[in-house]
Design a protein around this motif. Structure first.
Motif, mmCIF file in Angstrom:
data_model
loop_
_atom_site.group_PDB
_atom_site.id
_atom_site.type_symbol
_atom_site.label_atom_id
_atom_site.label_comp_id
_atom_site.label_asym_id
_atom_site.label_seq_id
_atom_site.Cartn_x
_atom_site.Cartn_y
_atom_site.Cartn_z
ATOM 1 N N PHE A 26 -0.302 11.976 0.175
ATOM 2 C CA PHE A 26 1.087 12.228 -0.215
ATOM 3 C C PHE A 26 1.657 11.084 -1.039
ATOM 4 N N TRP A 27 1.070 9.898 -0.876
ATOM 5 C CA TRP A 27 1.626 8.712 -1.525
ATOM 6 C C TRP A 27 1.201 8.595 -2.980
ATOM 7 N N HIS A 28 0.183 9.379 -3.390
ATOM 8 C CA HIS A 28 -0.349 9.233 -4.738
ATOM 9 C C HIS A 28 0.663 9.762 -5.755
ATOM 10 N N LEU A 71 -8.040 -0.628 3.418
ATOM 11 C CA LEU A 71 -7.669 -0.627 2.008
ATOM 12 C C LEU A 71 -8.499 0.333 1.173
ATOM 13 N N PRO A 89 -8.552 4.432 2.032
ATOM 14 C CA PRO A 89 -7.324 5.120 1.621
ATOM 15 C C PRO A 89 -7.171 5.174 0.093
ATOM 16 N N ARG A 117 3.821 12.961 -5.670
ATOM 17 C CA ARG A 117 5.150 12.565 -5.241
ATOM 18 C C ARG A 117 6.230 13.477 -5.755
ATOM 19 N N PHE A 137 8.761 4.590 2.373
ATOM 20 C CA PHE A 137 7.536 4.248 1.676
ATOM 21 C C PHE A 137 7.877 3.347 0.495
ATOM 22 N N GLU A 188 -4.970 -6.287 -4.404
ATOM 23 C CA GLU A 188 -5.016 -5.842 -3.011
ATOM 24 C C GLU A 188 -6.230 -6.437 -2.285
ATOM 25 N N VAL A 239 -2.790 14.188 3.059
ATOM 26 C CA VAL A 239 -3.410 12.874 3.237
ATOM 27 C C VAL A 239 -3.002 11.907 2.132
ATOM 28 N N TYR A 297 0.847 -1.190 0.000
ATOM 29 C CA TYR A 297 0.000 0.000 0.000
ATOM 30 C C TYR A 297 0.879 1.236 0.000
ATOM 31 N N PRO A 298 0.697 2.105 -0.988
ATOM 32 C CA PRO A 298 1.601 3.258 -1.107
ATOM 33 C C PRO A 298 1.476 4.237 0.058
ATOM 34 N N TRP A 299 0.345 4.169 0.788
ATOM 35 C CA TRP A 299 0.174 5.144 1.877
ATOM 36 C C TRP A 299 0.721 4.617 3.203
ATOM 37 N N ARG A 300 1.294 3.399 3.201
ATOM 38 C CA ARG A 300 1.856 2.858 4.433
ATOM 39 C C ARG A 300 3.363 2.702 4.276
#
Lengths: 289, 272, 366
Positions: free
Chosen positions: C359-361, C279, C282, C365, B146, C261, C357, B103-106
């Motif tokens: 930031f991972w998208h 899952l 998020p 990045r 990450f 996933e 929230v 999971y990219p957010w973890r």
């Protein structure tokens, strides 16, 4: 897939109708009870249901009341009559379409400039994005009044508002679309030593078609909103917005709802026309259906 | 060849996975597709079993049936003596996919902790196990990174750590190294063998690489497509201790040759 | 490119700046006194003519910056002296505009400045626009009603702060924020509720998409009838306007989590709620924030336009429509400035939270 969706949609629409009818009875009951009390007559539940759906100025008209009103003001009135809904819809529609066409053309032109000139990109683009966050519709009444003061009235001021509103989604969508080609596709064009114009017509433009239609769908819908709001401030006598305003002044709820439903139908038709054009063009371009 | 059982007797009295005449037919827009046909198979405790075959032979489908991600349309299958669903509810599976699927957010540590959170381990226990499994896959020091900040091989190792974090006794791996380059792959193969030796888990491993299958497995199941079926089961004669250069020994090459023959016998290359 | 050699476009701009500067030097600059004495303007004109030397000895980008700055000071300053501009004045205005353009062209072409330049360029564009607006409206004596100069709007803004604040409170703090929270919140809950029914989703999604495209703003008169003149009716309009974009996006977002996933969660025997919280929510966040951003603009529009249909005597929409009626256009513009700032700030705040929230998208990045 289409077959799998019809039934659920029908169920959802049917339940909306059912909720509407229940709400009609519920919302119109207090006033109806007052009527009964003043007339001092006994009433039954079925009386109440029938009467709440037949009020002159209900809090919420029943769907069939609205449908009858629309029927009467479209089919049974002459199109030239001031009371014909077709007449009013046409006034709004013409402003919408004029504004939409100008706005789309301007939007595409600015997008082309932005994609081909870095200075334009870096100076104008932030403002285009920022302008999307501004409630531009708030300017509508001023534009109308100001242009009226200069002697411009009727179709053009409303069309200008529609232009303004439809312009931004097209710019943003087309900038994205014209930049959509992948690096390898652009590199390939480079190995052919294609000119800027060739890259544009052979790669960027065809590649941007899905983006153009997606933003045109947004643009045509918001154009209609612009034209309607443009009819509000001057106490305009014609157009769907004018019908809304007049209805709200005189408490003619059935008239408001019929104007509202007509506007909704118009929006749905316009959006689906753009959708059809989208399918047609993409199919002509050889996309898989 | 312990699964050919004309007399219907079990060679292994307590197999971890026991499949009998499995059938699976998918209903698609173009009509039914037979993904598995009459698959009979036993996997014993502590086995490292590879499923090998060309694409479309049903090896991934078989793995998914074992994990209760697909329902067979015929035959029977038990895992640890119960149905795959019950085994799943008892958390018997660690599944590793072809892509790491983190999971990219973890962060890496929280990704590994994900199954532990779901299974209700205490915070302290989670910390312990995350540290231990990350150490097992040599990722200590990357806890707070990450996923996108790691290389593909490291991501895949993290996903293996995630599968090992809880005490699943069966590790199901679906071409876990398929997307990696050969150098990284060799390295991970070696590490996987060491890990298997240390944990004594049962591993079912899908691959389309013959050397990988031979190097890793105690048992190689050769499959062929249309319909997906088992054409051969080869028990490896290689020792459990396997350095990388075992791949140049005649023994190794002989098994590889037999696998290749099995694939050819299944006509699997004819219309690929 | 070494930054000193000019492209075709840049050369054309440079020539135009010089020639227009020369015209501004020799032609009358004021309508009243012929050749009026405005030292600022003369300085700028001389500088512009001097810039023609670049075709002999290259001038640095810095010089064009100074030239632009000179124009930005000289043009508005000379308006104090000049009541109405003449030919020379307008050619200098054009020269000023083109020099700003040239400066921006060279600044972006040189690629220097990095982040600083990427901020400075749009700011420069905005300031140029403001200066031109000021110069044109005052230099041409454009009637206030048609388009007041920015300085007049600014003055009116500063003078009417209490009124503007009261309007802001009424429209933004009450109608917009409450309606936004209710609309987005209820749509989110409904999306979760219908999540377990694919049947309802298949029915609601097309209907929701259709309704999102409708002129919902038209329900404003009805809401005013139902909920009265004060802010609840406006909040109701906002609720309806924001509901469907949020619903459609949340449902789409909840479908976003990949198959792999989900299978993973299944192998853990994770329950519905565990899968949802760990899952799917998020993974849906980028979609949800997209709706929250769209809705931040829609909410403000809805509240302002709804006020056109009747309000107590306070509110941004009320102020706009009444001041338009009184032809107090500068007040309208001041109110629009408030709306613009509120809209941008609202949008910006949502965008900031989104960045924190999600930031991972991939889109966040870089």
């Amino acid at each position: 897939m289409a077959g799998g969706r019809t039934l659920p949609i029908l169920v959802v629409v049917a339940s909306i109708m059912a909720v509407w009818y229940v709400a009609t009875v519920w919302l119109n009951t207090p006033w109806q009870l007052g009527v009964y009390e003043r007339e001092g007559r006994a009433w039954t539940a079925s009386d109440l249901v029938v009467d709440t759906m037949a009020q002159e100025r209900p809090v919420l008209p029943a769907p069939h009341q609205v449908a009858i009103e629309i029927w009467q003001t479209t089919v049974e009135k002459k199109i030239t009559s001031k009371r014909s809904l077709v007449f009013h819809a046409w006034i709004t529609l013409s402003a919408t379409l004029l504004g939409f066409l100008i706005g789309t053309a301007l939007g595409i032109a600015l997008a082309v400039a932005i994609v081909h000139n870095r200075a334009t990109d870096r100076s104008v683009m932030p403002w285009v994005i920022a302008s999307q966050t501004i409630p531009i519709l708030a300017i509508a009444p001023m534009i109308i009044v100001v242009l009226n003061a200069v002697g411009l009235s009727g179709l053009l001021p409303k069309a200008l508002i529609s232009t303004y509103l439809s312009f931004f989604p097209v710019v943003v969508g087309m900038v994205k679309g014209l930049r959509a080609p992948e690096a390898i596709q652009l590199d390939l064009m480079r190995t052919y030593s294609a000119s800027t114009a060739q890259v544009f017509w052979k790669l960027r433009w065809p590649n941007s078609m899905p983006y153009l239609f997606a933003s045109m769908k947004v643009a045509v819908a918001i154009s209609l909103v612009g034209a309607i709001v443009g009819e509000l401030p001057t106490g305009a006598v014609a157009g769907l917005g004018a019908r809304l305003l007049a209805g709200s002044y005189y408490g003619q709820t059935i008239q408001i709802w019929s104007a509202l439903i007509t506007a909704a139908a118009l929006a749905a038709v316009l959006v689906s026309l753009v959708g059809l054009a989208n399918t047609y063009v993409l199919r002509r371009m050889g996309a898989r259906p | 060849m312990d699964i050919v059982m004309p007399n219907g007797l079990d060679p292994d009295p307590t197999p971890v996975i026991r499949a009998r005449n499995l059938d699976l037919t998918f209903q698609t827009g173009d009509g039914p597709v037979r993904a598995l046909s009459d698959v009979t198979l036993d996997i014993g405790k502590g086995d490292f079993v590879s499923f090998i075959g060309p694409s479309g032979c049903g090896k991934t489908t078989l793995l998914r049936v074992i994990a209760d991600l697909e329902q067979p349309t015929g035959g029977s299958i038990t895992v640890n003596g119960v149905s795959p669903e019950q085994a799943r509810l008892k958390r018997a599976y660690g599944y590793v996919f072809q892509a790491a699927g983190l999971y990219p957010w973890r962060t890496i540590a929280r990704n590994v902790a994900l199954p532990l959170e779901i299974m209700g381990y205490s915070k302290a226990e989670q910390r312990d196990r995350v540290a231990r499994t990350l150490d097992l896959v040599n990722l200590t020091g990357f806890e707070n990174k990450f996923p996108w900040q790691l290389s593909g091989g490291m991501q895949q190792r993290a996903s293996i750590a995630r599968a090992l974090a809880f005490d699943a006794d069966i590790l199901l791996m679906d071409e876990p190294f398929g997307a990696l380059d050969e150098i990284v792959r060799d390295h991970l193969n070696e590490q996987l063998l060491q890990l298997w030796a240390r944990t004594t888990k049962t591993i079912a491993f899908v691959t389309h690489s013959i050397p990988e299958a031979v190097y890793l497995s105690t048992k190689i199941v050769v499959m062929s497509p249309r319909p997906g079926r088992v054409t051969d089961v080869i028990d490896s004669t290689l020792p459990r201790e396997r350095p990388l250069d075992i791949r140049e020994t005649p023994e190794f090459l002989e098994i590889a040759h037999r696998v290749r023959e099995g694939l050819r016998a299944g006509h699997s290359y004819e219309d690929v | 490119m070494n930054g000193r050699s000019l492209s075709k476009l840049q050369s054309a701009l440079a020539v135009a700046v010089g020639v227009l500067g020369l015209l501004g030097l020799v032609l009358p600059r004021s309508a009243e006194t012929g050749l009026s004495d405005t030292p600022f303007l003369t300085t700028f004109a001389v500088l512009a003519v001097f810039s023609l030397r670049r075709f002999r000895y290259p001038l640095p980008v810095f010089f064009d910056g100074c030239l632009t700055l000179a124009a930005g000071i000289a043009l508005p300053m000379s308006l104090v002296v000049i009541d109405k501009g003449a030919v020379g004045f307008w050619s200098l205005t054009a020269a000023g505009w083109l020099s700003a353009w040239l400066f921006v062209e060279r600044l972006t072409a040189s690629g220097r400045g990095g982040r600083w330049a990427s901020l400075a360029v749009p700011v420069l564009f905005g300031v140029t626009l403001l200066v031109l607006w000021e110069v044109v409206t005052r230099g041409l004596n454009v009637p206030q009603v048609l388009l007041p100069p920015p300085s007049a709007i600014g003055a009116r803004f500063a003078a009417s702060l209490p009124i503007l604040w009261a309007d802001f409170q009424q429209t933004f703090l009450k109608s917009v924020l409450i309606g936004y929270a209710l609309g987005c919140g209820s749509a989110f809950l409904v999306a979760i509720l219908i999540d377990r029914s694919p049947f309802l989703q298949r029915g609601l999604l097309p209907v929701g998409n259709l309704i999102s495209a409708l002129p919902i703003i038209g329900i404003a008169p009805i809401m005013v009838m139902w909920f009265g003149f004060d802010w609840p009716s406006k909040a109701a309009v906002v609720v309806v306007m924001t509901f469907f974009p949020m619903l459609v996006n949340t449902v789409a977002g909840l479908a976003e989590a990949g198959r792999m996933e989900r299978d993973l969660m299944r192998t853990y025997a994770a329950g519905y709620w565990q899968t949802l919280v760990k899952l799917r929510l998020p993974a849906a966040a980028p979609f949800i924030f997209n709706a929250l951003k769209i809705n931040s603009t829609l909410a403000l529009i809805g509240a302002i336009v709804a006020e056109f249909f009747g309000t107590p005597i306070v509110g941004m929409g009320f102020r706009i429509s009444t001041e338009v009626g009184r032809m107090n256009v500068d007040m309208v513009w001041a109110e629009i400035a408030v709306a613009a700032m509120a809209g941008s700030a609202f949008f910006g705040a949502v965008a900031l939270i989104e960045r924190a929230v999600t930031f991972w998208h991939p889109s966040n990045r870089a």
